[in-house]
Design a protein around this motif. Structure first.
Motif, short mmCIF file in Angstrom:
data_model
loop_
_atom_site.label_atom_id
_atom_site.label_comp_id
_atom_site.label_asym_id
_atom_site.label_seq_id
_atom_site.Cartn_x
_atom_site.Cartn_y
_atom_site.Cartn_z
N SER A 197 4.98 -0.20 -2.65
CA SER A 197 3.61 0.59 -2.87
C SER A 197 2.88 0.72 -1.28
O SER A 197 3.65 0.53 -0.40
N SER A 198 1.69 1.14 -1.39
CA SER A 198 1.02 1.43 -0.17
C SER A 198 0.73 -0.06 0.51
O SER A 198 0.71 0.04 1.89
N GLU A 199 0.41 -0.99 -0.32
CA GLU A 199 0.31 -2.29 0.23
C GLU A 199 1.59 -2.85 0.90
O GLU A 199 1.40 -3.40 1.98
N ASP A 200 2.66 -2.76 0.11
CA ASP A 200 3.75 -3.20 0.91
C ASP A 200 3.99 -2.34 2.16
O ASP A 200 4.36 -2.67 3.19
N ALA A 201 3.90 -0.98 2.24
CA ALA A 201 4.15 -0.13 3.48
C ALA A 201 3.11 -0.62 4.61
O ALA A 201 3.95 -0.82 5.64
N LYS A 202 1.99 -0.71 4.49
CA LYS A 202 1.14 -1.05 5.51
C LYS A 202 1.42 -2.76 6.01
O LYS A 202 1.72 -2.97 7.04
N GLY A 203 1.48 -3.58 5.07
CA GLY A 203 1.56 -4.93 5.29
C GLY A 203 2.91 -5.30 5.90
O GLY A 203 3.07 -6.11 6.98
N LEU A 204 4.18 -4.72 5.50
CA LEU A 204 5.31 -4.80 5.89
C LEU A 204 5.56 -3.99 7.46
O LEU A 204 6.48 -4.84 8.09
N LEU A 205 4.95 -3.18 7.57
CA LEU A 205 5.11 -2.22 8.78
C LEU A 205 4.65 -3.03 9.86
O LEU A 205 4.97 -3.16 10.95
N LYS A 206 3.12 -3.60 9.59
CA LYS A 206 2.32 -4.12 10.55
C LYS A 206 3.34 -5.76 11.08
O LYS A 206 3.37 -6.01 12.07
N ALA A 207 3.96 -6.33 9.98
CA ALA A 207 4.61 -7.46 10.09
C ALA A 207 5.88 -7.08 11.29
O ALA A 207 6.14 -7.82 11.84
#
Length: 377
Positions: A197-207
């Motif tokens: 999802s979009s939340e996955d994409a943002k949160g995992l890329l930042k991590a």
């Protein structure tokens, strides 16, 4: 003698699909189609907003470039062209050519530059136009990035992020459809994440960008234009998801479905059909992280449901599903009330033809059919 079942996932679909229309329409939009460039919608009263996976990734990159001067992006067409899939749209204008760098078509070269920059203390983000092209740089990723921290006795970190689309897209045939989840997931020293999802994409890329170790972010080209609701918390610049923690996307009590990347959405659709058709409550787990793997969440769900099915688009042999099923035998055998099952891509180089391509990867009806067998419905 009949071929082993594991080699015949496509054959099981043949009889039911020869006369049917394709379940996934041909992907005809170009990388810069107007629908991709549409503006985000306004937030709802709860603060939730619909955001595409593409825009979520773009937001993550912009926030990390803004907050850390050591971070920069390099890759093919990431700057002046705004990215092959427009993930880096607007970043060149905002951060300049020293932070967003176009490279020649030399994966081994610019990946080596990224690894060298990380060893020198910078935090590069290396974009591959597709991870199929990362085959040219796999020595740099594995032998240089993944192993240096261990071989230096913990002295030399390597903060580098490798990102780009992974797996099959649509009509790109065998050499551009490979899934590297199991490839990179088997390497000590690498962390591997794969958002849905979009939340996955943002949160995992930042991590991944903040992690002191090399992280491989395996995105999915077919998901870039998909919009998902993002909570008010996930829209903030400090939103980060932990690497190694799965998410239960749909709670259930009758069957555990473990999935990753695009197959999570297919599994959720299949779970809804199982509910309406059989009254089955399937629990769907979004892995998010290939390595480290959240074994605890999987076994806790298996303990509750007693049945396990893994859905992924990679090959069946030596794949992510194989590892999860082996771990379920090792840590959750006493909880199983039926043999664990898997739905994977076919053991065949990805065909170019749309009909054959559809038969080569999991579809919703495949997942429902296999779940019915596990549940003996």
């Amino acid at each position: 003698m009949a071929a082993p079942r594991v080699f015949r996932p496509a054959a099981r679909l043949l009889s039911s699909r020869l006369a049917s229309t394709p379940l996934r329409p041909a992907f005809t939009q170009t990388a810069c189609a107007p629908s991709i460039l549409r503006a985000r919608g306004y937030a709802s009263e709860s603060g939730t907003k619909e955001v595409t996976v593409r825009d979520a990734l773009n937001e993550a990159l912009a926030e990390e470039l803004e907050s850390n001067q050591k971070t920069f992006i390099l890759g093919e067409e990431v700057a002046q062209y705004n990215g092959a899939y427009k993930v880096t749209r607007g970043l060149l204008d905002r951060f300049g050519p020293k932070r967003v760098i176009d490279t020649p078509i030399t994966e081994a070269g610019f990946c080596g530059i990224a690894v060298g920059a990380a060893l020198a203390g910078l935090h590069p983000i290396c974009e591959f136009m597709t991870f199929n092209f990362a085959m040219q740089a796999i020595d740099q990723i594995i032998n240089s990035a993944a192993k240096t921290h261990y071989m230096s006795g913990g002295i030399q970190p390597c903060n580098v992020t490798f990102r780009g689309p992974n797996g099959f897209a649509a009509g790109v045939a065998a050499q551009h459809s490979q899934d590297y989840s199991a490839w990179y997931g088997s390497i000590p020293g690498l962390k591997v994440v794969s958002p849905w999802s979009s939340e996955d994409a943002k949160g995992l890329l930042k991590a991944a960008i903040r992690d002191p170790n090399p992280v491989v972010v395996l995105e999915n080209e077919l998901m870039y234009g998909q919009a998902f609701p993002m909570s008010e918390a996930s829209q903030k610049s400090d939103f980060v998801l932990p690497i190694g923690k799965a998410k239960i996307e749909r709670p259930g009590k009758d069957l555990t479905i473990v999935s990753v990347s695009r197959c999570v959405g297919q599994s959720l659709t299949a779970a809804q059909e199982l509910k309406s058709k059989y009254g089955v409550e399937a629990e769907v787990i979004n892995l998010r992280s290939i390595k480290p793997l959240d074994v605890e969440t999987i076994i806790a769900s298996l303990k509750k449901t007693g049945r396990l099915m893994v859905v992924e688009s990679g090959y069946p042999m030596y794949g992510v599903s194989s590892e999860i099923m082996a771990l379920s035998m090792e840590y959750g055998f006493d909880y199983l009330t039926a043999p664990a099952a898997r739905v994977t891509g076919a053991e065949v180089p990805t065909p170019y033809a749309l009909g054959l391509e559809n038969m080569s990867f999991p579809q919703e009806d495949t997942i429902v059919g296999q779940a019915a067998k596990v549940l003996r419905l």
